[in-house]
Design a protein around this motif. Structure first.
Motif: not given
Length: 111
Positions: A58-66, A72-80
């Motif tokens: 809805e707000q055209k935002e990106t969410n990034a976190y580990t 096991v460590k991962k980076i998660i990147y969610q974006t429209p």
């Protein structure tokens, strides 16, 4: 046969529409979550996550976190993602990263 670049990388990629229907998963994502193509991903998320997903779209935002799970460590990147300038849904990238990583600050070149 067309080459699928996204199946040649060691990371998960999942693409959904604005309602949460999964449109694409690369092989890595399907091996982790099982194939969800054609299914709605919202049922796999708790209410808090569902709210975040809706907000990102809805707000055209990106969410990034580990995250870390089973050592096991991962980076998660969610974006429209967009089609013709309109949000078409969400894409999520998930990559394994080292527990400790260097962080570099790059300065722009002088003109």
């Amino acid at each position: 046969m067309e080459f699928d670049f996204f199946n040649s990388i060691d990371g998960s990629i999942t693409v959904s529409d604005t309602e949460g229907k999964v449109l694409y998963m690369n092989e890595k994502a399907a091996s982790v979550f099982g194939s969800m193509v054609g299914k709605n991903m919202m049922g796999c998320h708790n209410p808090r996550s569902q709210e975040i997903i809706a907000k990102l779209i809805e707000q055209k935002e990106t969410n990034a976190y580990t995250i870390e799970k089973n050592g096991v460590k991962k980076i998660i990147y969610q974006t429209p993602w967009y089609k013709d300038g309109v949000v078409g849904g969400l894409v999520e990238f998930s990559f394994v990263i080292p527990m400790e990583m260097p962080h570099h600050i790059r300065t722009p070149k002088a003109e």
